[in-house]
Design a protein around this motif. Structure first.
Motif, PDB file in Angstrom:
ATOM      1  N   LEU A 107       1.176  -0.946  -0.102  1.00  0.00           N
ATOM      2  CA  LEU A 107      -0.198  -0.341  -0.008  1.00  0.00           C
ATOM      3  C   LEU A 107       0.368   1.299  -0.127  1.00  0.00           C
ATOM      4  CD1 LEU A 107      -2.514  -1.414   2.785  1.00  0.00           C
ATOM      5  CD2 LEU A 107      -3.005  -0.366   0.696  1.00  0.00           C
ATOM      6  N   GLU A 108       2.039   1.313   0.263  1.00  0.00           N
ATOM      7  CA  GLU A 108       2.868   2.256   0.551  1.00  0.00           C
ATOM      8  C   GLU A 108       2.638   2.907  -0.719  1.00  0.00           C
ATOM      9  OE1 GLU A 108       5.723   0.942   3.086  1.00  0.00           O
ATOM     10  OE2 GLU A 108       5.199   0.498   4.423  1.00  0.00           O
ATOM     11  N   PRO A 109       3.456   2.246  -1.836  1.00  0.00           N
ATOM     12  CA  PRO A 109       3.920   2.904  -2.998  1.00  0.00           C
ATOM     13  C   PRO A 109       2.374   4.038  -3.483  1.00  0.00           C
ATOM     14  CG  PRO A 109       4.052   1.111  -3.376  1.00  0.00           C
ATOM     15  CD  PRO A 109       4.238   1.142  -1.710  1.00  0.00           C
ATOM     16  N   LEU A 110       1.339   2.804  -3.288  1.00  0.00           N
ATOM     17  CA  LEU A 110      -0.134   3.609  -4.079  1.00  0.00           C
ATOM     18  C   LEU A 110      -0.199   5.203  -2.732  1.00  0.00           C
ATOM     19  CD1 LEU A 110      -2.009   0.436  -4.183  1.00  0.00           C
ATOM     20  CD2 LEU A 110      -1.399   1.774  -5.895  1.00  0.00           C
ATOM     21  N   LEU A 111      -0.113   5.275  -1.653  1.00  0.00           N
ATOM     22  CA  LEU A 111      -0.561   6.204  -1.184  1.00  0.00           C
ATOM     23  C   LEU A 111       0.077   7.178  -1.685  1.00  0.00           C
ATOM     24  CD1 LEU A 111      -0.642   4.617   3.139  1.00  0.00           C
ATOM     25  CD2 LEU A 111      -2.440   5.583   1.673  1.00  0.00           C
ATOM     26  N   GLU A 112       1.320   6.986  -1.532  1.00  0.00           N
ATOM     27  CA  GLU A 112       2.118   8.080  -1.979  1.00  0.00           C
ATOM     28  C   GLU A 112       1.670   8.739  -4.398  1.00  0.00           C
ATOM     29  OE1 GLU A 112       4.288   9.727  -0.782  1.00  0.00           O
ATOM     30  OE2 GLU A 112       5.106   8.687   0.517  1.00  0.00           O
ATOM     31  N   GLU A 113       0.928   7.415  -4.447  1.00  0.00           N
ATOM     32  CA  GLU A 113       0.887   7.971  -6.111  1.00  0.00           C
ATOM     33  C   GLU A 113      -0.193   8.531  -5.765  1.00  0.00           C
ATOM     34  OE1 GLU A 113       0.072   4.702  -8.627  1.00  0.00           O
ATOM     35  OE2 GLU A 113      -1.253   5.132  -9.143  1.00  0.00           O
ATOM     36  N   TYR A 114      -1.227   8.149  -4.653  1.00  0.00           N
ATOM     37  CA  TYR A 114      -3.062   9.349  -4.708  1.00  0.00           C
ATOM     38  C   TYR A 114      -2.478  10.420  -4.195  1.00  0.00           C
ATOM     39  CZ  TYR A 114      -5.900   5.327  -6.005  1.00  0.00           C
ATOM     40  OH  TYR A 114      -6.273   4.242  -7.098  1.00  0.00           O
ATOM     41  N   LEU A 115      -1.544  10.834  -3.028  1.00  0.00           N
ATOM     42  CA  LEU A 115      -1.366  11.616  -2.153  1.00  0.00           C
ATOM     43  C   LEU A 115      -0.885  12.973  -3.913  1.00  0.00           C
ATOM     44  CD1 LEU A 115      -0.428  13.674  -0.407  1.00  0.00           C
ATOM     45  CD2 LEU A 115       0.917  13.162  -0.074  1.00  0.00           C
ATOM     46  N   ALA A 116       0.194  11.890  -4.536  1.00  0.00           N
ATOM     47  CA  ALA A 116       1.130  13.196  -5.263  1.00  0.00           C
ATOM     48  C   ALA A 116      -0.328  13.619  -6.516  1.00  0.00           C
ATOM     49  CB  ALA A 116       1.979  12.568  -6.100  1.00  0.00           C
ATOM     50  N   ALA A 117      -1.077  12.907  -6.912  1.00  0.00           N
ATOM     51  CA  ALA A 117      -2.453  12.789  -8.190  1.00  0.00           C
ATOM     52  C   ALA A 117      -3.555  13.653  -7.973  1.00  0.00           C
ATOM     53  CB  ALA A 117      -3.200  11.608  -7.979  1.00  0.00           C
ATOM     54  N   GLY A 118      -3.376  14.125  -6.659  1.00  0.00           N
ATOM     55  CA  GLY A 118      -3.977  14.912  -6.231  1.00  0.00           C
ATOM     56  C   GLY A 118      -6.018  14.855  -6.175  1.00  0.00           C
ATOM     57  N   PRO A 119      -6.881  15.405  -6.242  1.00  0.00           N
ATOM     58  CA  PRO A 119      -8.492  14.221  -6.199  1.00  0.00           C
ATOM     59  C   PRO A 119      -8.604  13.633  -7.575  1.00  0.00           C
ATOM     60  CG  PRO A 119      -7.794  17.116  -6.441  1.00  0.00           C
ATOM     61  CD  PRO A 119      -6.980  16.497  -5.890  1.00  0.00           C
ATOM     62  N   GLY A 120     -10.075  13.614  -7.288  1.00  0.00           N
ATOM     63  CA  GLY A 120     -10.605  13.001  -8.763  1.00  0.00           C
ATOM     64  C   GLY A 120     -10.212  11.251  -9.508  1.00  0.00           C
ATOM     65  N   ALA A 121      -8.826  10.859  -8.596  1.00  0.00           N
ATOM     66  CA  ALA A 121      -8.028   9.860  -9.650  1.00  0.00           C
ATOM     67  C   ALA A 121      -8.931   8.624  -8.455  1.00  0.00           C
ATOM     68  CB  ALA A 121      -6.729  10.189  -8.462  1.00  0.00           C
ATOM     69  N   GLY A 122      -9.467   7.703  -9.394  1.00  0.00           N
ATOM     70  CA  GLY A 122     -10.015   6.883  -9.373  1.00  0.00           C
ATOM     71  C   GLY A 122     -10.058   5.134  -8.447  1.00  0.00           C
ATOM     72  N   PRO A 123     -10.377   4.324  -8.236  1.00  0.00           N
ATOM     73  CA  PRO A 123      -9.832   3.429  -7.634  1.00  0.00           C
ATOM     74  C   PRO A 123      -9.339   2.579  -8.917  1.00  0.00           C
ATOM     75  CG  PRO A 123     -12.417   2.808  -8.441  1.00  0.00           C
ATOM     76  CD  PRO A 123     -11.626   3.947  -8.180  1.00  0.00           C
ATOM     77  N   GLN A 124      -8.472   1.081  -8.125  1.00  0.00           N
ATOM     78  CA  GLN A 124      -7.556   0.703  -9.284  1.00  0.00           C
ATOM     79  C   GLN A 124      -6.919  -1.104  -8.324  1.00  0.00           C
ATOM     80  OE1 GLN A 124      -3.125   1.734  -9.094  1.00  0.00           O
ATOM     81  NE2 GLN A 124      -3.539   3.840  -8.218  1.00  0.00           N
ATOM     82  N   ALA A 125      -7.120  -1.672  -9.036  1.00  0.00           N
ATOM     83  CA  ALA A 125      -6.492  -3.203  -8.515  1.00  0.00           C
ATOM     84  C   ALA A 125      -4.895  -3.075  -8.984  1.00  0.00           C
ATOM     85  CB  ALA A 125      -7.607  -3.949  -9.267  1.00  0.00           C
ATOM     86  N   VAL A 126      -4.576  -3.973  -8.637  1.00  0.00           N
ATOM     87  CA  VAL A 126      -3.205  -4.696  -8.546  1.00  0.00           C
ATOM     88  C   VAL A 126      -2.809  -5.948  -8.090  1.00  0.00           C
ATOM     89  CG1 VAL A 126      -2.195  -2.240  -7.993  1.00  0.00           C
ATOM     90  CG2 VAL A 126      -2.356  -3.568  -6.183  1.00  0.00           C
ATOM     91  N   ARG A 127      -1.585  -6.343  -8.669  1.00  0.00           N
ATOM     92  CA  ARG A 127      -1.686  -7.919  -8.148  1.00  0.00           C
ATOM     93  C   ARG A 127      -0.583  -7.723  -7.151  1.00  0.00           C
ATOM     94  NH1 ARG A 127      -2.134 -12.676  -8.823  1.00  0.00           N
ATOM     95  NH2 ARG A 127      -4.019 -11.904  -9.720  1.00  0.00           N
ATOM     96  N   ILE A 128      -0.848  -8.361  -6.044  1.00  0.00           N
ATOM     97  CA  ILE A 128       0.689  -8.367  -4.932  1.00  0.00           C
ATOM     98  C   ILE A 128       1.370  -9.412  -5.782  1.00  0.00           C
ATOM     99  CG2 ILE A 128       0.507  -8.136  -2.225  1.00  0.00           C
ATOM    100  CD1 ILE A 128      -1.973  -6.948  -1.971  1.00  0.00           C
TER     101      ILE A 128
END
Ligand code: HEC
Length: 187
Positions: free
Chosen positions: A103-124
């Protein structure tokens, strides 16, 4: 505040993320898995939101109690048969919600993306799919996560969460992620 992503967009997103380009040798994420995760997330979110709004109607102190008890309980109720669900954030209230490594890189990604980003699925890993939905700060959230917090509320939060780092948010800020993991073998 509630981001609604059309199913088609969600599914094409899943496709995009699962190596339709063919570079990834891990199994493709099945559309049913993404659907199952998004349904679970929607149910969890709706129940939690209802608990929060009921609590807030009785006063923020009641709501903190309801949220503090019900959020972890609900997460546990949903977590069975290879499914786990929870919330996480970069700035935490409850240290038990600290992000797992995926989840760590995803948190950083959404913080950088700003509002309006949608959900996503990733393979763990080979048998586990992760699904995340961003949570943004809406007006009702400010009572307990905003810049100005009533003293009684502040005291109660500090007593329960001495290391709280989740105040000072503004409406529209990225607050964290609602996450689901699904083990495709059902274990
Ligand atoms: C009545 C006070 C209150 C309100 C209002 C409130 N929260 Fe919280 N929030 C809490 C408490 C208490 C916790 C810790 C509960 C737990 O263990 O998950 C928490 C935890 C969280 C977490 C988990 C990560 C962490 O920091 O531990 C997220 C994400 C979150 N809140 C988002 C929101 C959002 C988005 C809203 C508005 C829809 C909101 N909250 C409204 C009290 C509140």
């Amino acid at each position: 505040m509630m981001q609604r992503q059309s199913l088609a967009a969600l599914l094409s997103l899943a496709c995009l993320l699962t190596g339709c380009a063919g570079q990834d040798s891990s199994p493709e994420i099945q559309q049913e898995t993404v659907l199952q995760a998004s349904n679970l997330a929607a149910g969890f979110k709706a129940t939690l939101m209802a608990t929060l709004m009921e609590g807030l109607a009785d006063g923020p102190e009641q709501a903190i109690g309801a949220c503090a008890v019900r959020a972890p309980e609900l997460a546990a109720e949903y977590s069975r048969d290879g499914i786990r669900i929870g919330r996480t954030a970069l700035r935490l209230r409850n240290p038990a919600n600290a992000p797992e490594p995926w989840l760590e890189p995803l948190l950083e990604e959404y913080l950088a993306a700003g509002p309006g980003a949608g959900p996503q699925a990733v393979r763990i890993d080979a048998s586990t799919v992760g699904y995340v939905e961003p949570l943004y700060v809406g007006r009702p959230c400010l009572t307990c996560h905003g810049e100005i917090i009533a003293e009684e509320v502040r005291d109660q939060i500090e007593a329960a969460y001495p290391e709280d780092d989740s105040v000072g948010f503004r409406e529209g800020d990225f607050r964290g992620l609602l996450w689901v993991t699904i083990n495709e073998d059902g274990v």
